[in-house]
Design a protein around this motif. Sequence first.
Motif, PDB file in Angstrom:
ATOM      1  N   HIS A  37      -4.945  -9.793  -0.748  1.00 56.88           N
ATOM      2  CA  HIS A  37      -4.979 -10.648  -1.935  1.00 56.88           C
ATOM      3  C   HIS A  37      -4.352  -9.947  -3.133  1.00 56.88           C
ATOM      4  CE1 HIS A  37      -6.882 -13.267  -4.997  1.00 56.88           C
ATOM      5  NE2 HIS A  37      -6.826 -14.163  -4.030  1.00 56.88           N
ATOM      6  N   LEU A  38      -4.624  -8.660  -3.278  1.00 60.86           N
ATOM      7  CA  LEU A  38      -4.143  -7.910  -4.430  1.00 60.86           C
ATOM      8  C   LEU A  38      -2.663  -7.577  -4.334  1.00 60.86           C
ATOM      9  CD1 LEU A  38      -4.846  -6.504  -7.094  1.00 60.86           C
ATOM     10  CD2 LEU A  38      -5.404  -4.466  -5.770  1.00 60.86           C
ATOM     11  N   TYR A  39      -2.231  -7.104  -3.166  1.00 63.22           N
ATOM     12  CA  TYR A  39      -0.859  -6.624  -3.026  1.00 63.22           C
ATOM     13  C   TYR A  39       0.083  -7.629  -2.378  1.00 63.22           C
ATOM     14  CZ  TYR A  39      -2.835  -2.099  -4.203  1.00 63.22           C
ATOM     15  OH  TYR A  39      -3.484  -1.064  -4.845  1.00 63.22           O
ATOM     16  N   GLY A  40      -0.433  -8.692  -1.793  1.00 61.51           N
ATOM     17  CA  GLY A  40       0.418  -9.678  -1.139  1.00 61.51           C
ATOM     18  C   GLY A  40       1.157  -9.090   0.048  1.00 61.51           C
ATOM     19  N   LEU A  41       0.494  -8.253   0.825  1.00 57.67           N
ATOM     20  CA  LEU A  41       1.125  -7.582   1.953  1.00 57.67           C
ATOM     21  C   LEU A  41       1.172  -8.503   3.164  1.00 57.67           C
ATOM     22  CD1 LEU A  41      -0.668  -4.150   1.585  1.00 57.67           C
ATOM     23  CD2 LEU A  41       1.616  -4.756   0.812  1.00 57.67           C
ATOM     24  N   HIS A  42       2.362  -8.564   3.793  1.00 56.91           N
ATOM     25  CA  HIS A  42       2.528  -9.414   4.968  1.00 56.91           C
ATOM     26  C   HIS A  42       3.383  -8.685   6.000  1.00 56.91           C
ATOM     27  CE1 HIS A  42       0.816 -12.713   2.711  1.00 56.91           C
ATOM     28  NE2 HIS A  42       1.663 -12.448   1.738  1.00 56.91           N
ATOM     29  N   GLY A  43       3.330  -9.136   7.231  1.00 53.75           N
ATOM     30  CA  GLY A  43       4.148  -8.573   8.288  1.00 53.75           C
ATOM     31  C   GLY A  43       3.689  -7.189   8.710  1.00 53.75           C
ATOM     32  N   GLU A  45       4.974  -4.196   7.995  1.00 50.37           N
ATOM     33  CA  GLU A  45       4.909  -3.238   6.893  1.00 50.37           C
ATOM     34  C   GLU A  45       3.656  -3.476   6.052  1.00 50.37           C
ATOM     35  OE1 GLU A  45       7.530  -1.512   3.150  1.00 50.37           O
ATOM     36  OE2 GLU A  45       8.357  -3.092   4.393  1.00 50.37           O
ATOM     37  N   GLY A  46       3.322  -4.735   5.854  1.00 45.30           N
ATOM     38  CA  GLY A  46       2.109  -5.068   5.116  1.00 45.30           C
ATOM     39  C   GLY A  46       0.857  -4.565   5.824  1.00 45.30           C
ATOM     40  N   GLN A  47       0.858  -4.662   7.158  1.00 47.44           N
ATOM     41  CA  GLN A  47      -0.298  -4.169   7.914  1.00 47.44           C
ATOM     42  C   GLN A  47      -0.438  -2.660   7.775  1.00 47.44           C
ATOM     43  OE1 GLN A  47       0.524  -5.659  11.852  1.00 47.44           O
ATOM     44  NE2 GLN A  47      -0.846  -7.393  11.564  1.00 47.44           N
ATOM     45  N   VAL A  48       0.700  -1.947   7.784  1.00 46.73           N
ATOM     46  CA  VAL A  48       0.676  -0.486   7.639  1.00 46.73           C
ATOM     47  C   VAL A  48       0.130  -0.103   6.268  1.00 46.73           C
ATOM     48  CG1 VAL A  48       2.110   1.593   7.447  1.00 46.73           C
ATOM     49  CG2 VAL A  48       2.530  -0.054   9.287  1.00 46.73           C
ATOM     50  N   HIS A  49       0.686  -0.727   5.220  1.00 47.28           N
ATOM     51  CA  HIS A  49       0.211  -0.405   3.870  1.00 47.28           C
ATOM     52  C   HIS A  49      -1.235  -0.849   3.667  1.00 47.28           C
ATOM     53  CE1 HIS A  49       3.839   1.350   2.353  1.00 47.28           C
ATOM     54  NE2 HIS A  49       4.548   0.312   2.764  1.00 47.28           N
ATOM     55  N   GLY A  50      -1.603  -1.977   4.270  1.00 48.05           N
ATOM     56  CA  GLY A  50      -2.991  -2.430   4.196  1.00 48.05           C
ATOM     57  C   GLY A  50      -3.942  -1.421   4.822  1.00 48.05           C
ATOM     58  N   ALA A  51      -3.565  -0.890   5.991  1.00 47.55           N
ATOM     59  CA  ALA A  51      -4.403   0.113   6.656  1.00 47.55           C
ATOM     60  C   ALA A  51      -4.525   1.372   5.794  1.00 47.55           C
ATOM     61  CB  ALA A  51      -3.825   0.465   8.033  1.00 47.55           C
ATOM     62  N   ARG A  52      -3.431   1.767   5.134  1.00 45.67           N
ATOM     63  CA  ARG A  52      -3.474   2.948   4.256  1.00 45.67           C
ATOM     64  C   ARG A  52      -4.414   2.713   3.074  1.00 45.67           C
ATOM     65  NH1 ARG A  52       1.841   4.305   1.853  1.00 45.67           N
ATOM     66  NH2 ARG A  52       0.704   6.097   1.102  1.00 45.67           N
ATOM     67  N   HIS A  53      -4.344   1.527   2.474  1.00 46.22           N
ATOM     68  CA  HIS A  53      -5.209   1.221   1.329  1.00 46.22           C
ATOM     69  C   HIS A  53      -6.682   1.211   1.754  1.00 46.22           C
ATOM     70  CE1 HIS A  53      -2.175   0.499  -1.671  1.00 46.22           C
ATOM     71  NE2 HIS A  53      -1.560  -0.373  -0.895  1.00 46.22           N
ATOM     72  N   ILE A  54      -6.949   0.617   2.906  1.00 45.68           N
ATOM     73  CA  ILE A  54      -8.332   0.570   3.389  1.00 45.68           C
ATOM     74  C   ILE A  54      -8.827   1.983   3.693  1.00 45.68           C
ATOM     75  CG2 ILE A  54      -9.817  -0.247   5.266  1.00 45.68           C
ATOM     76  CD1 ILE A  54      -8.054  -2.803   5.294  1.00 45.68           C
ATOM     77  N   ALA A  55      -7.959   2.818   4.245  1.00 45.76           N
ATOM     78  CA  ALA A  55      -8.338   4.213   4.515  1.00 45.76           C
ATOM     79  C   ALA A  55      -8.709   4.921   3.215  1.00 45.76           C
ATOM     80  CB  ALA A  55      -7.195   4.948   5.216  1.00 45.76           C
ATOM     81  N   ARG A  56      -7.955   4.662   2.153  1.00 46.62           N
ATOM     82  CA  ARG A  56      -8.280   5.276   0.863  1.00 46.62           C
ATOM     83  C   ARG A  56      -9.613   4.774   0.326  1.00 46.62           C
ATOM     84  NH1 ARG A  56      -2.944   4.411  -2.289  1.00 46.62           N
ATOM     85  NH2 ARG A  56      -1.971   4.074  -0.308  1.00 46.62           N
TER      86      ARG A  56
END
Length: 185
Positions: A37-43, A45-56
């Motif tokens: 919702h915050l970053y509008g991540l899709h596809g 690459e979005g899944q990779v960045h989403g996983a990194r954000h959740i890890a943080r």
Amino acid sequence: MAEPTDRTREFYERGVRAARQGRFMAADHFFQRAVAHLYGLHGAEGQVHGARHIARIYTELGLARMAARHYRRALALLERAGGRGSVLFGVVAAQLEELNGANLSQVLAGLGILSPGNGPVTDLELHCGQVLDEVRAIAAFGAPDDAACARAAQRLNAAGVPTGRGGAWTGQLIRTLCEGPTPQD
């Protein structure tokens, strides 16, 4: 980066509550919603960045094992996409190594928080994707009704998928993950 909205904060806070209660499947679900919702991540690459954000997020909460799980997930997604030699792969691998090298258990024990470390993947974590697929499928068109939640719970129980507490899935547990209103007694 977009400005956090009330909805993003709500997803994040629900994720934090679920993580503190040890309901990591629900926490993952809400954190994923907040990040998307915050970053509008899709596809991919979005899944990779989403996983990194959740890890943080998990790192900030002091849950090293869950943070490491999401860093490993980001690495696996990158590897599947052919990005093993990429700069991003190196960055995520370094973040995972740093997390594993930190003596978080000792620091957290001083705060009264026990961290299980990066032990083996539990049955619950193993089946997490299957549960979230069920939840997303029935919630794709809005809040599901009681019957849809009950059918999803039956499918998960028939497949032998455990809940966080080791019991059988119920329609109410599915409804909670779907964010549907709680039926009034």
